[in-house]
Design a protein around this motif. Structure first.
Motif, PDB file in Angstrom:
ATOM      1  N   ASP A  29       0.822  -1.205   0.000  1.00 46.67           N
ATOM      2  CA  ASP A  29       0.000   0.000   0.000  1.00 46.67           C
ATOM      3  C   ASP A  29       0.860   1.261   0.000  1.00 46.67           C
ATOM      4  O   ASP A  29       0.574   2.212  -0.722  1.00 46.67           O
ATOM      5  CB  ASP A  29      -0.930  -0.007   1.223  1.00 46.67           C
ATOM      6  CG  ASP A  29      -1.855   1.189   1.255  1.00 46.67           C
ATOM      7  OD1 ASP A  29      -2.850   1.184   0.513  1.00 46.67           O
ATOM      8  OD2 ASP A  29      -1.566   2.150   2.009  1.00 46.67           O
ATOM      9  N   ARG A  54      -1.479  -4.298   2.342  1.00 47.18           N
ATOM     10  CA  ARG A  54      -2.943  -4.314   2.389  1.00 47.18           C
ATOM     11  C   ARG A  54      -3.449  -5.575   1.712  1.00 47.18           C
ATOM     12  O   ARG A  54      -2.857  -6.068   0.753  1.00 47.18           O
ATOM     13  CB  ARG A  54      -3.521  -3.070   1.687  1.00 47.18           C
ATOM     14  CG  ARG A  54      -5.046  -2.996   1.709  1.00 47.18           C
ATOM     15  CD  ARG A  54      -5.531  -1.727   1.026  1.00 47.18           C
ATOM     16  NE  ARG A  54      -5.154  -0.552   1.777  1.00 47.18           N
ATOM     17  CZ  ARG A  54      -5.879  -0.047   2.776  1.00 47.18           C
ATOM     18  NH1 ARG A  54      -7.017  -0.639   3.131  1.00 47.18           N
ATOM     19  NH2 ARG A  54      -5.480   1.027   3.409  1.00 47.18           N
ATOM     20  N   ASN A  68      -7.218  -7.483   0.246  1.00 50.43           N
ATOM     21  CA  ASN A  68      -8.595  -7.182  -0.128  1.00 50.43           C
ATOM     22  C   ASN A  68      -9.596  -7.837   0.819  1.00 50.43           C
ATOM     23  O   ASN A  68     -10.583  -7.229   1.221  1.00 50.43           O
ATOM     24  CB  ASN A  68      -8.881  -7.664  -1.550  1.00 50.43           C
ATOM     25  CG  ASN A  68      -8.041  -6.951  -2.576  1.00 50.43           C
ATOM     26  OD1 ASN A  68      -6.844  -7.169  -2.646  1.00 50.43           O
ATOM     27  ND2 ASN A  68      -8.642  -6.090  -3.361  1.00 50.43           N
ATOM     28  N   LYS A 127      -2.051   1.297  -7.420  1.00 48.39           N
ATOM     29  CA  LYS A 127      -2.791   0.559  -6.394  1.00 48.39           C
ATOM     30  C   LYS A 127      -4.197   0.211  -6.849  1.00 48.39           C
ATOM     31  O   LYS A 127      -4.779  -0.780  -6.388  1.00 48.39           O
ATOM     32  CB  LYS A 127      -2.850   1.380  -5.100  1.00 48.39           C
ATOM     33  CG  LYS A 127      -1.532   1.442  -4.360  1.00 48.39           C
ATOM     34  CD  LYS A 127      -1.699   1.986  -2.952  1.00 48.39           C
ATOM     35  CE  LYS A 127      -2.078   3.456  -2.964  1.00 48.39           C
ATOM     36  NZ  LYS A 127      -2.159   4.006  -1.595  1.00 48.39           N
ATOM     37  N   ASP A 132      -5.897  -3.263  -5.883  1.00 46.22           N
ATOM     38  CA  ASP A 132      -6.999  -3.227  -4.918  1.00 46.22           C
ATOM     39  C   ASP A 132      -8.292  -3.636  -5.617  1.00 46.22           C
ATOM     40  O   ASP A 132      -9.178  -2.814  -5.860  1.00 46.22           O
ATOM     41  CB  ASP A 132      -7.116  -1.829  -4.317  1.00 46.22           C
ATOM     42  CG  ASP A 132      -8.059  -1.790  -3.127  1.00 46.22           C
ATOM     43  OD1 ASP A 132      -8.500  -2.866  -2.690  1.00 46.22           O
ATOM     44  OD2 ASP A 132      -8.364  -0.683  -2.643  1.00 46.22           O
TER      45      ASP A 132
END
Length: 665
Positions: free
Chosen positions: A230, A252, A254, A597, A601
């Motif tokens: 991230d 990070r 999901n 990102k 993401d």
């Protein structure tokens, strides 16, 4: 029968009007019923009885033959008319010009419900679209790398060949950008958007563009699990000399499926450190690597994540370029001590100059990153003005008071302080959590022997204390101001302080100076970054800068803005990885690029959004009701399912029935 078929061929252009030909068998049948001249013979009673019985038996068969002929001819006419059946819920129809947008961003690496990657499914959809249109259709094509012009026309065969050559790239295009490109090409026709629509939710312009017919392919991924980097940042914005620094990595995920992942840190291709990141019950987790300032190869750092799901974003690239020399300027009086001169003059990390307070050079002062006011008793108005200007521009100013400094003079520099008792007091141990002291001490010993100093001034507008006396008063403090203003509570003369001769003096002064000039070169950029800034000290007139990698070289648009190079990055050409910034044949630094990102993401699509979009007359959403096969959708909704094959089979069937009836019955 031959005459009948010839008549049908003649009626082919008239479509279903050819069904009139079905009257022909009836006429033929009626001719067979015409009256004949009767000739009486003797003894014909038995023959008459046999004829009547035979006629009674053949009449139904003749009617069946008649019916078979009528059906055969009717179905043959229908086959020539090429009828179709389709769902009347949409008013869309096929045009003569087709534009296909194929999203080849890396987020399409996710797998769909059929097990294949979404990208492969999109390529197949593009071929199905080409097959669904008639010969002579003009095709246009666009993908994220903008590898061809929208004005270029393709045939069905050349388009299908092009689709097989498209590769995934680390750049995405939003809906507004696509719309602008379409409008710029003056295209009008059928526009197919084949994408997973990550970050493409703004369809404002497309909603209003009724000149084109839009077909949106809705695709759902089987799994959206992914772990990615991230953000990454240094604890301190500089890294120099023997001082260590901390590299903070934020990961990070999901969804909550992957609880633990391993992460590796590679420096210049060599493994430097590893770690295990535990997410627990959170979507975000942090990990910290300690970096030594003297490490070679810091301009080429790579983070690797062992993520078993998606692979395209498991490497993250960053660069820590050498900080430019910090410009340190000391303003002194004839009675100022020479500690600072000895500290900065012969250090390659600093560009050091001294200015007599009686002969202030405004231009030289404005170029400073780190300004030292060394025990000036009465600063001039010119010096005060320069200090304020430097603070407003983000520079750092350190004020070391004179034993004869007055409260009013300090106030003009932005320091509210009262004269104190001049009592000599020991300093407290530093706060090791303060970034100023990170990497300074090998062992964080709170019992370290600390220097002494007189409490000459008490600061009233201190924002943060970096060093304190044991009585709680401030010794080194950051003063509340528009910039970075620091103040020592006593002079540096031996009479007033032992701090300049203490082991803490050098690292504290160096860290204050190094921190005054942050590394203007970002640790990393994304492949969709449009502008990149890089600090440049000296530029030869006419020099051209290039970005060089293993894949080759590219020359972006560029300009010099003060002491930095501004590069306009062509995101259709840039790829994830390290790029050497070359000035002629010499490398002046390294830039690192990563996948945006938004690609990593992954998030599920909202069917309600596409349902609302499908209500527009010029927008058709394919796959909204679960059937994502483009070819079948176009046949059912737009083109219609062709029935001529079935009609032809039916005609052959009834012809076969006619033959059987005539031959065997």
């Amino acid at each position: 029968m031959i005459a009948t078929i010839t008549f049908l061929i003649f009626l082919n252009d008239l479509g279903l009007w050819g069904l009139i030909a079905g009257v022909i068998p009836i006429i033929i049948h009626l001719f067979n019923l015409r009256r004949v001249k009767r000739v009486e013979f003797s003894n014909t009673t038995l023959l008459r009885r046999i004829k009547e019985e035979s006629s009674a038996k053949r009449r139904p068969i003749e009617l069946l033959v008649l019916f078979s002929r009528i059906m055969a001819i009717s179905l043959l006419v229908i086959a020539f008319a090429q009828p179709v059946i389709k769902d009347e819920s949409t008013s869309a129809s096929l045009g003569t010009d087709v534009l296909i947008y194929l999203d080849n961003s890396l987020s399409l690496s996710a797998h769909g419900e059929n097990g294949a990657s979404n990208f492969d499914e999109m390529v197949n959809d593009g071929s199905s679209i080409a097959d669904s249109y008639p010969e002579g259709t003009s095709y246009h094509f666009v993908e994220n790398a903008y590898g061809n012009s929208l004005t270029t026309g393709f045939t069905r065969e050349s388009l299908k060949e092009l689709l097989t050559e498209v590769e995934q790239v680390g750049v995405d295009r939003d809906a507004q950008e696509l719309y602008s490109r379409i409008k710029g090409s003056d295209f009008v026709g059928d526009v197919y958007l084949l994408s997973d629509f990550q970050g493409k939710s703004d369809f404002t312009s497309i909603r209003k563009d009724s000149a084109n017919q839009y077909f949106v392919k809705l695709i759902q991924s089987e799994s959206l699990d992914n772990v990615f980097v991230d953000s990454v940042f240094l604890e301190n914005s500089y890294l120099s000399g023997e001082f260590s620094n901390l590299l903070n990595v934020t990961l990070r995920r999901n969804y909550r499926d992957n609880e633990e992942v391993n992460i590796k840190l590679l420096i210049d291709g060599q493994l430097y450190g590893t770690g295990e990141v535990d997410f627990g019950n959170q979507l975000v987790a942090n990990h910290v690597f300690e970096l030594q300032g003297a490490l070679p190869g810091l301009e080429r750092i790579e983070l690797q994540i062992e993520d078993p799901t998606l692979q395209f974003d498991n490497s993250f690239y960053l660069s820590i370029n050498k900080v430019d020399r910090v410009r340190v300027i000391e303003v002194y009086d004839e009675n100022s001590p020479s500690f600072l001169n000895a500290l900065f003059e012969d250090n390659e990390a600093f560009q050091f100059d001294r200015i007599d307070s009686r002969f202030v050079d405004n231009e030289l002062l404005s170029s400073a990153n780190f300004l030292l006011i060394n025990q000036i008793q009465k600063p001039s108005n010119q010096l005060i003005s320069s200090v304020n200007g430097l603070l407003e521009s983000g520079g750092t100013v350190v004020v070391i008071p004179s034993a004869k400094s007055g409260e009013g003079e300090l106030s003009r520099l932005g320091i509210r302080a009262n004269a104190e008792s001049q009592e000599r007091v020991k300093l407290s141990s530093p706060d090791f959590e303060n970034p100023l002291y990170q990497g300074v001490f090998e062992d964080e010993d709170e019992n370290i022997e600390m220097p002494e100093a007189t409490v000459s001034f008490r600061v009233l507008n201190s924002e943060l204390d970096y060093l304190q006396f044991v009585n709680g008063r401030s010794y080194l403090s950051k003063v509340i101001s528009d910039g970075n203003l620091f103040f020592f509570a006593s002079p540096f003369d031996i009479k007033y302080s032992s701090f300049p001769s203490h082991a803490l003096f050098v690292p504290v002064m160096y860290k204050l100076a190094l921190g005054s000039k942050v590394n203007l070169s970002n640790l990393y950029y994304y492949t969709d970054s449009e502008t990149v800034f890089f600090p440049i000290d000296e530029v030869n007139p006419g020099s051209i800068f290039q970005l060089s990698s293993e894949a080759g070289q590219l020359t972006p648009d560029q300009r010099i803005d003060g002491d930095r190079l501004v590069l306009e990055i062509p995101k259709d050409l840039i790829r994830a990885g390290h790029y050497s910034l070359m000035q002629e044949s010499e490398s002046v630094g390294t830039l690192s690029f990563n996948i945006p990102k938004s690609e990593s993401d992954l998030s599920p699509l909202d069917p309600a959004f596409f349902s609302e979009l499908a209500e527009l007359n010029h927008v058709t959403v394919m796959g909204l009701e679960g059937d994502g096969d483009v070819k079948r959708f176009l046949e059912a909704k737009i083109i219609g399912t062709s029935l001529w094959k079935y009609a032809l089979l039916g005609a052959l069937f009834f012809l076969f029935v006619e033959i059987i009836l005539i031959r065997y019955l």
